[in-house]
Design a protein around this motif. Sequence first.
Motif, mmCIF file in Angstrom:
data_model
loop_
_atom_site.group_PDB
_atom_site.id
_atom_site.type_symbol
_atom_site.label_atom_id
_atom_site.label_comp_id
_atom_site.label_asym_id
_atom_site.label_seq_id
_atom_site.Cartn_x
_atom_site.Cartn_y
_atom_site.Cartn_z
ATOM 1 N N ILE A 29 0.871 -1.171 0.000
ATOM 2 C CA ILE A 29 0.000 0.000 0.000
ATOM 3 C C ILE A 29 0.909 1.223 0.000
ATOM 4 O O ILE A 29 1.627 1.475 0.961
ATOM 5 C CB ILE A 29 -0.923 0.035 1.241
ATOM 6 N N GLU A 30 0.881 1.976 -1.096
ATOM 7 C CA GLU A 30 1.760 3.145 -1.211
ATOM 8 C C GLU A 30 1.122 4.397 -0.622
ATOM 9 O O GLU A 30 1.806 5.240 -0.066
ATOM 10 C CB GLU A 30 2.124 3.372 -2.672
ATOM 11 N N ARG A 31 -0.189 4.516 -0.790
ATOM 12 C CA ARG A 31 -0.876 5.698 -0.262
ATOM 13 C C ARG A 31 -2.322 5.337 0.014
ATOM 14 O O ARG A 31 -2.987 4.721 -0.812
ATOM 15 C CB ARG A 31 -0.801 6.836 -1.270
ATOM 16 N N SER A 32 -2.796 5.720 1.200
ATOM 17 C CA SER A 32 -4.200 5.518 1.540
ATOM 18 C C SER A 32 -4.637 6.667 2.452
ATOM 19 O O SER A 32 -3.822 7.230 3.179
ATOM 20 C CB SER A 32 -4.411 4.170 2.231
ATOM 21 N N PRO A 33 -5.913 7.012 2.412
ATOM 22 C CA PRO A 33 -6.376 8.096 3.276
ATOM 23 C C PRO A 33 -6.345 7.674 4.742
ATOM 24 O O PRO A 33 -6.502 6.499 5.069
ATOM 25 C CB PRO A 33 -7.811 8.336 2.801
ATOM 26 N N ARG A 34 -6.109 8.647 5.611
ATOM 27 C CA ARG A 34 -6.113 8.373 7.047
ATOM 28 C C ARG A 34 -7.524 8.141 7.547
ATOM 29 O O ARG A 34 -7.740 7.485 8.548
ATOM 30 C CB ARG A 34 -5.465 9.523 7.810
ATOM 31 N N PHE A 35 -8.500 8.715 6.860
ATOM 32 C CA PHE A 35 -9.902 8.539 7.229
ATOM 33 C C PHE A 35 -10.744 8.731 5.970
ATOM 34 O O PHE A 35 -10.250 9.203 4.947
ATOM 35 C CB PHE A 35 -10.330 9.517 8.331
ATOM 36 N N GLY A 36 -11.985 8.347 6.036
ATOM 37 C CA GLY A 36 -12.894 8.517 4.906
ATOM 38 C C GLY A 36 -14.254 8.966 5.393
ATOM 39 O O GLY A 36 -14.659 8.662 6.513
ATOM 40 N N ILE A 37 -14.955 9.703 4.559
ATOM 41 C CA ILE A 37 -16.303 10.145 4.874
ATOM 42 C C ILE A 37 -17.269 9.290 4.061
ATOM 43 O O ILE A 37 -17.105 9.138 2.840
ATOM 44 C CB ILE A 37 -16.489 11.649 4.554
ATOM 45 N N VAL A 38 -18.238 8.726 4.751
ATOM 46 C CA VAL A 38 -19.190 7.832 4.104
ATOM 47 C C VAL A 38 -19.848 8.548 2.935
ATOM 48 O O VAL A 38 -20.280 9.692 3.042
ATOM 49 C CB VAL A 38 -20.249 7.343 5.117
ATOM 50 N N GLY A 39 -19.883 7.879 1.794
ATOM 51 C CA GLY A 39 -20.507 8.435 0.596
ATOM 52 C C GLY A 39 -19.537 9.184 -0.300
ATOM 53 O O GLY A 39 -19.856 9.459 -1.453
ATOM 54 N N ASN A 40 -18.355 9.526 0.202
ATOM 55 C CA ASN A 40 -17.354 10.221 -0.606
ATOM 56 C C ASN A 40 -16.351 9.205 -1.154
ATOM 57 O O ASN A 40 -16.041 8.198 -0.524
ATOM 58 C CB ASN A 40 -16.600 11.277 0.211
ATOM 59 N N GLU A 41 -15.819 9.508 -2.329
ATOM 60 C CA GLU A 41 -14.839 8.628 -2.965
ATOM 61 C C GLU A 41 -13.502 8.730 -2.245
ATOM 62 O O GLU A 41 -13.083 9.802 -1.820
ATOM 63 C CB GLU A 41 -14.675 9.050 -4.430
ATOM 64 N N GLN A 42 -12.832 7.592 -2.103
ATOM 65 C CA GLN A 42 -11.505 7.528 -1.498
ATOM 66 C C GLN A 42 -10.557 6.850 -2.482
ATOM 67 O O GLN A 42 -10.971 5.964 -3.233
ATOM 68 C CB GLN A 42 -11.530 6.736 -0.194
ATOM 69 N N THR A 43 -9.301 7.241 -2.479
ATOM 70 C CA THR A 43 -8.316 6.651 -3.386
ATOM 71 C C THR A 43 -7.241 5.934 -2.583
ATOM 72 O O THR A 43 -6.682 6.501 -1.644
ATOM 73 C CB THR A 43 -7.656 7.744 -4.263
ATOM 74 N N ILE A 44 -6.983 4.707 -2.980
ATOM 75 C CA ILE A 44 -5.904 3.910 -2.384
ATOM 76 C C ILE A 44 -4.952 3.560 -3.514
ATOM 77 O O ILE A 44 -5.368 3.069 -4.557
ATOM 78 C CB ILE A 44 -6.445 2.631 -1.731
#
Length: 175
Positions: free
Chosen positions: A126-141
């Motif tokens: 895993i090179e980059r992942s968000p520290r947190f995510g908001i439900v319904g919003n797109e996240q990139t890993i």
Amino acid sequence: EQREALSDIAVAVIDRSLSQQGGNRPGQTDAAEAALRSAVQRLGNAELRVVDVRSGVSASDDGTLAFEALNRALSDIPPERFAGAIMVTDGQIHDAPAEAGASRLSAPLHGLLTGSRSERDRKVVIERSPRFGIVGNEQTIQFRVDEVNGENAPVDVTLRFGNAPPQTLSVTPGA
């Protein structure tokens, strides 16, 4: 005056990490340990201290720390009695010193590798992942697949998101 020579002490560091559980590696590891015990016993005035190393058992795991285990084993062995060390491993050691002299060993260190020359080794990094995510919003890993001894041909990686159907991506190692 009667004198009795003290025995030499060798240390066997046996890698029992998750990467050692595949294929015929467990059998090879057990056979190597038994052969070492037998060989040291035939020497007579020598003893073998065996230390098992495990990794991959918790999320906070830092990998196979074979040199840390070796140093712990050496802590109560007088330097003049230390005969040498043998590591039975697949070669995935995460705390090996960058330079041989940095290990501060005063005796030989041997490595006995398990597995076969034709084996491939892959891992997902895993090179980059968000520290947190908001439900319904797109996240990139961002991730990559590293491969050793492979053909660098695309491999399938299956991703699962909650209850959604799994998605399979074809990924080129190293990209």
